[in-house]
Design a protein around this motif. Structure first.
Motif, PDB file in Angstrom:
ATOM      1  N   VAL A 119       9.590  11.047   2.865  1.00 43.98           N
ATOM      2  CA  VAL A 119       8.818  10.097   2.054  1.00 43.98           C
ATOM      3  C   VAL A 119       9.104  10.399   0.581  1.00 43.98           C
ATOM      4  O   VAL A 119       9.381  11.544   0.224  1.00 43.98           O
ATOM      5  CB  VAL A 119       7.297  10.152   2.334  1.00 43.98           C
ATOM      6  N   PHE A 154      11.522   5.687  17.268  1.00 46.55           N
ATOM      7  CA  PHE A 154      10.932   6.761  18.069  1.00 46.55           C
ATOM      8  C   PHE A 154      11.231   6.566  19.556  1.00 46.55           C
ATOM      9  O   PHE A 154      11.700   7.484  20.236  1.00 46.55           O
ATOM     10  CB  PHE A 154       9.420   6.846  17.840  1.00 46.55           C
ATOM     11  N   PRO A 191       5.667  14.604  11.395  1.00 46.55           N
ATOM     12  CA  PRO A 191       6.258  13.284  11.684  1.00 46.55           C
ATOM     13  C   PRO A 191       5.424  12.105  11.182  1.00 46.55           C
ATOM     14  O   PRO A 191       5.974  11.038  10.928  1.00 46.55           O
ATOM     15  CB  PRO A 191       6.366  13.260  13.217  1.00 46.55           C
ATOM     16  N   PHE A 192       4.116  12.288  11.060  1.00 49.67           N
ATOM     17  CA  PHE A 192       3.264  11.185  10.600  1.00 49.67           C
ATOM     18  C   PHE A 192       2.830  11.376   9.142  1.00 49.67           C
ATOM     19  O   PHE A 192       1.900  10.709   8.678  1.00 49.67           O
ATOM     20  CB  PHE A 192       2.042  11.038  11.505  1.00 49.67           C
ATOM     21  N   ASN A 237       9.379   2.137  13.016  1.00 45.38           N
ATOM     22  CA  ASN A 237       9.138   3.511  13.462  1.00 45.38           C
ATOM     23  C   ASN A 237       9.000   3.580  14.980  1.00 45.38           C
ATOM     24  O   ASN A 237       9.480   4.522  15.610  1.00 45.38           O
ATOM     25  CB  ASN A 237       7.885   4.079  12.786  1.00 45.38           C
ATOM     26  N   HIS A 284      -4.740   1.190  -3.399  1.00 50.05           N
ATOM     27  CA  HIS A 284      -4.288   1.753  -2.127  1.00 50.05           C
ATOM     28  C   HIS A 284      -5.451   1.915  -1.152  1.00 50.05           C
ATOM     29  O   HIS A 284      -5.376   1.503   0.002  1.00 50.05           O
ATOM     30  CB  HIS A 284      -3.592   3.106  -2.364  1.00 50.05           C
ATOM     31  N   HIS A 339      -1.597   8.946   2.371  1.00 52.28           N
ATOM     32  CA  HIS A 339      -0.771   7.918   3.007  1.00 52.28           C
ATOM     33  C   HIS A 339      -0.428   8.249   4.453  1.00 52.28           C
ATOM     34  O   HIS A 339       0.379   7.539   5.070  1.00 52.28           O
ATOM     35  CB  HIS A 339       0.517   7.704   2.200  1.00 52.28           C
ATOM     36  N   ALA A 365       6.195  -1.162   9.315  1.00 49.15           N
ATOM     37  CA  ALA A 365       5.839   0.231   9.630  1.00 49.15           C
ATOM     38  C   ALA A 365       5.681   0.393  11.140  1.00 49.15           C
ATOM     39  O   ALA A 365       6.165   1.360  11.728  1.00 49.15           O
ATOM     40  CB  ALA A 365       4.543   0.618   8.914  1.00 49.15           C
ATOM     41  N   LEU A 395       0.823  -1.224   0.000  1.00 49.47           N
ATOM     42  CA  LEU A 395       0.000   0.000   0.000  1.00 49.47           C
ATOM     43  C   LEU A 395       0.848   1.262   0.000  1.00 49.47           C
ATOM     44  O   LEU A 395       0.391   2.316  -0.445  1.00 49.47           O
ATOM     45  CB  LEU A 395      -0.980   0.011   1.178  1.00 49.47           C
ATOM     46  N   ARG A 452      -5.614  -0.109   2.339  1.00 48.10           N
ATOM     47  CA  ARG A 452      -5.533   0.760   3.522  1.00 48.10           C
ATOM     48  C   ARG A 452      -6.766   0.557   4.432  1.00 48.10           C
ATOM     49  O   ARG A 452      -6.648   0.570   5.653  1.00 48.10           O
ATOM     50  CB  ARG A 452      -5.420   2.224   3.083  1.00 48.10           C
ATOM     51  N   ARG A 503       8.037  10.517  -3.425  1.00 45.76           N
ATOM     52  CA  ARG A 503       6.916  10.605  -4.360  1.00 45.76           C
ATOM     53  C   ARG A 503       7.470  10.702  -5.777  1.00 45.76           C
ATOM     54  O   ARG A 503       8.640  11.014  -5.960  1.00 45.76           O
ATOM     55  CB  ARG A 503       6.051  11.843  -4.049  1.00 45.76           C
ATOM     56  N   LEU A 520       9.991  15.407   6.259  1.00 48.73           N
ATOM     57  CA  LEU A 520       8.937  15.493   7.286  1.00 48.73           C
ATOM     58  C   LEU A 520       9.471  16.133   8.562  1.00 48.73           C
ATOM     59  O   LEU A 520       8.768  16.247   9.564  1.00 48.73           O
ATOM     60  CB  LEU A 520       8.400  14.088   7.597  1.00 48.73           C
ATOM     61  N   CYS A 542       0.128   8.421   8.276  1.00 48.52           N
ATOM     62  CA  CYS A 542       0.246   7.218   9.105  1.00 48.52           C
ATOM     63  C   CYS A 542      -1.089   6.826   9.753  1.00 48.52           C
ATOM     64  O   CYS A 542      -1.623   7.578  10.564  1.00 48.52           O
ATOM     65  CB  CYS A 542       1.286   7.442  10.188  1.00 48.52           C
ATOM     66  N   PRO A 543      -1.610   5.637   9.440  1.00 46.75           N
ATOM     67  CA  PRO A 543      -2.850   5.190  10.076  1.00 46.75           C
ATOM     68  C   PRO A 543      -2.614   4.637  11.485  1.00 46.75           C
ATOM     69  O   PRO A 543      -3.559   4.308  12.183  1.00 46.75           O
ATOM     70  CB  PRO A 543      -3.347   4.084   9.128  1.00 46.75           C
ATOM     71  N   ALA A 598       0.933   4.713  17.972  1.00 50.79           N
ATOM     72  CA  ALA A 598       2.311   5.151  18.239  1.00 50.79           C
ATOM     73  C   ALA A 598       2.360   6.114  19.427  1.00 50.79           C
ATOM     74  O   ALA A 598       3.238   6.004  20.296  1.00 50.79           O
ATOM     75  CB  ALA A 598       2.884   5.825  16.991  1.00 50.79           C
TER      76      ALA A 598
HETATM   77  C1  HEM Z   1       6.375   7.027  16.000  1.00 50.22           C
HETATM   78  C2  HEM Z   1       5.953   6.030  15.233  1.00 50.22           C
HETATM   79  C3  HEM Z   1       5.536   6.173  13.785  1.00 50.22           C
HETATM   80  C4  HEM Z   1       5.898   7.130  12.858  1.00 50.22           C
HETATM   81  C5  HEM Z   1       6.793   8.337  13.056  1.00 50.22           C
HETATM   82  C6  HEM Z   1       5.237   6.777  11.618  1.00 50.22           C
HETATM   83  C7  HEM Z   1       5.332   7.523  10.436  1.00 50.22           C
HETATM   84  C8  HEM Z   1       4.697   7.202   9.265  1.00 50.22           C
HETATM   85  C9  HEM Z   1       4.727   8.001   8.060  1.00 50.22           C
HETATM   86  C10 HEM Z   1       5.488   9.314   7.896  1.00 50.22           C
HETATM   87  C11 HEM Z   1       3.969   7.377   7.107  1.00 50.22           C
HETATM   88  C12 HEM Z   1       3.641   7.894   5.711  1.00 50.22           C
HETATM   89  C13 HEM Z   1       4.415   7.246   4.609  1.00 50.22           C
HETATM   90  C14 HEM Z   1       4.142   7.901   3.259  1.00 50.22           C
HETATM   91  O1  HEM Z   1       3.481   8.943   3.180  1.00 50.22           O
HETATM   92  O2  HEM Z   1       4.639   7.361   2.254  1.00 50.22           O
HETATM   93  C15 HEM Z   1       3.469   6.155   7.713  1.00 50.22           C
HETATM   94  C16 HEM Z   1       2.690   5.222   7.055  1.00 50.22           C
HETATM   95  C17 HEM Z   1       2.223   4.072   7.648  1.00 50.22           C
HETATM   96  N1  HEM Z   1       2.290   3.726   8.975  1.00 50.22           N
HETATM   97 FE1  HEM Z   1       3.265   4.740  10.430  1.00 50.22          FE
HETATM   98  N2  HEM Z   1       4.511   5.634  11.804  1.00 50.22           N
HETATM   99  C18 HEM Z   1       4.652   5.235  13.104  1.00 50.22           C
HETATM  100  C19 HEM Z   1       4.056   4.134  13.711  1.00 50.22           C
HETATM  101  C20 HEM Z   1       3.174   3.285  13.110  1.00 50.22           C
HETATM  102  C21 HEM Z   1       2.468   2.213  13.787  1.00 50.22           C
HETATM  103  C22 HEM Z   1       2.584   1.909  15.284  1.00 50.22           C
HETATM  104  C23 HEM Z   1       1.724   1.579  12.828  1.00 50.22           C
HETATM  105  C24 HEM Z   1       0.789   0.412  12.993  1.00 50.22           C
HETATM  106  C25 HEM Z   1       0.143   0.127  14.108  1.00 50.22           C
HETATM  107  C26 HEM Z   1       1.971   2.244  11.565  1.00 50.22           C
HETATM  108  C27 HEM Z   1       1.424   1.861  10.347  1.00 50.22           C
HETATM  109  C28 HEM Z   1       1.625   2.538   9.155  1.00 50.22           C
HETATM  110  C29 HEM Z   1       1.111   2.074   7.863  1.00 50.22           C
HETATM  111  C30 HEM Z   1       0.313   0.797   7.616  1.00 50.22           C
HETATM  112  C31 HEM Z   1       1.476   3.043   6.921  1.00 50.22           C
HETATM  113  C32 HEM Z   1       1.190   3.050   5.415  1.00 50.22           C
HETATM  114  C33 HEM Z   1      -0.013   3.963   5.128  1.00 50.22           C
HETATM  115  C34 HEM Z   1      -0.298   4.180   3.653  1.00 50.22           C
HETATM  116  O3  HEM Z   1       0.606   4.012   2.818  1.00 50.22           O
HETATM  117  O4  HEM Z   1      -1.451   4.530   3.338  1.00 50.22           O
HETATM  118  N3  HEM Z   1       2.832   3.277  11.778  1.00 50.22           N
HETATM  119  N4  HEM Z   1       3.908   6.092   9.023  1.00 50.22           N
END
Ligand code: HEM
Length: 297
Positions: free
Chosen positions: A215, A186, A233-234, A182, A46, A239, A178, A38, A50, A217, A228, A241-242, A247
């Motif tokens: 990230v 963190f 940060p998320f 992360n 996607h 996309h 993911a 995804l 998602r 693109r 970022l 962060c879900p 977190a």
């Molecule tokens: C401090 C911890 C975390 C940070 C900083 C973080 C950061 C991010 C970021 C920046 C993205 C976007 C990627 C993009 O735009 O290409 C992302 C995507 C994602 N994260 Fe997190 N994340 C964290 C923790 C988590 C946790 C705990 C989970 C699951 C429980 C998770 C699941 C995901 C998933 C599945 C995506 C893909 C979403 C998509 O492509 O639509 N992340 N994360």
């Protein structure tokens, strides 16, 4: 010049420019290789994948009491001298990722997740070690019996025709990766920040640490790396962060427990950093004694 620019990749930095780029319809996450992940696609594929992952992650909101208790027990069991990565962040990130998938991830699986990142070549070079680690983990997860939780939910989504075979296999690893990488980066970096500066909220810490620094693109003029580090940060947009709620919740519990565990004056020695261009994290940092100043609510 930063590492992306050296590879001929344009860099977008600053909060506003980053937000605009992340929302831009002319930039896609799809590099055009037909990946079932995804993270590397846009559009119907996607959105569909998602939605399945969001349902899984929602099962941990709020964090189950058993997971909270497990995190507190893990951090409470630290001795007076420990490594922030190996002894604090890795077990907590491992517990959270195990809870996401609904299976127990052993040390070998966590090693494979870390090897996936360490060798993830964002510049498209010939080093395939990261892909090999991810592939081995995908095969392993495919064979693992699972009770209630993410892996079973992914299999149910496949059985119901919501995911094809490739999407099932790859996105189990993407989700685990993911969540684990992360969280690991963190928690370790935030532990270091707490040990060396004043009290901060978990949200302030995640913004300061920014574990996923860029990230990628793809646009009409080629690839773009969006920074970022200036307050996103998320990420943002389709996309974003879900798992951000999970977190922040795990950070709150683990870092509060770390602060309580420490107490008096502490010293941090032998701080070593990882060198990945995207995933920002500590390789190791040794803590001796007490002194973390606390997590502000
Ligand atoms: C401090 C911890 C975390 C940070 C900083 C973080 C950061 C991010 C970021 C920046 C993205 C976007 C990627 C993009 O735009 O290409 C992302 C995507 C994602 N994260 Fe997190 N994340 C964290 C923790 C988590 C946790 C705990 C989970 C699951 C429980 C998770 C699941 C995901 C998933 C599945 C995506 C893909 C979403 C998509 O492509 O639509 N992340 N994360």
């Amino acid at each position: 010049m930063d590492e992306f620019e050296r590879h001929g990749i344009a860099v977008v930095s600053g909060r506003d420019a980053g937000a605009r780029a992340l929302r831009s319809p002319s930039l896609t996450s799809d590099p055009g290789v037909g990946s079932p992940s995804l993270l590397l696609r846009d559009g119907e594929g996607h959105t569909r994948v998602r939605a399945v992952l969001r349902e899984i992650i929602a099962g941990l909101e709020p964090l189950p009491e058993s997971l909270q208790a497990g995190i507190e027990a893990s951090v409470g069991g630290l001795g007076p001298s420990f490594d922030l990565v190996r002894d604090f962040a890795r077990p907590v990130a491992g517990l959270v990722t195990s809870a996401v998938l609904g299976i127990e991830l052993d040390d070998g699986s966590l090693d494979r997740l870390e090897a996936t990142t360490a060798n993830l070549d964002v510049f498209g070079g010939a080093d395939r070690a990261g892909q090999a680690a991810a592939f081995r983990l995908a095969v392993q997860l495919g064979r693992t019996p699972a009770g209630p939780g993410g892996l079973t939910a992914l299999r149910a989504a496949h059985a119901a025709g919501r995911l094809d075979e490739d999407e099932l296999m790859i996105n189990a690893v993407v989700l685990a990766h993911a969540a684990y990488e992360n969280s690991l980066n963190f928690l370790a970096c935030a532990g270091l920040e707490l040990a060396t500066s004043g009290p901060r909220t978990v949200r302030e810490l995640v913004t300061a640490v920014c574990p996923a620094r860029y990230v990628l693109r793809f646009g009409p003029d080629g690839p773009v790396a969006i920074s970022l580090a200036d307050g996103l940060p998320f990420g943002l947009g389709r996309h974003a962060c879900p798992g951000s709620g999970v977190a922040l919740a795990e950070g709150e519990i683990a870092l509060t427990a770390l602060a309580e565990h420490l107490g008096g004056a502490c010293e941090v020695r032998d701080v070593h950093w990882k060198t990945h261009p995207v995933f920002h994290g500590l390789a190791s940092a040794h803590v001796v004694g007490g002194g973390v100043t606390g997590v502000r609510k």
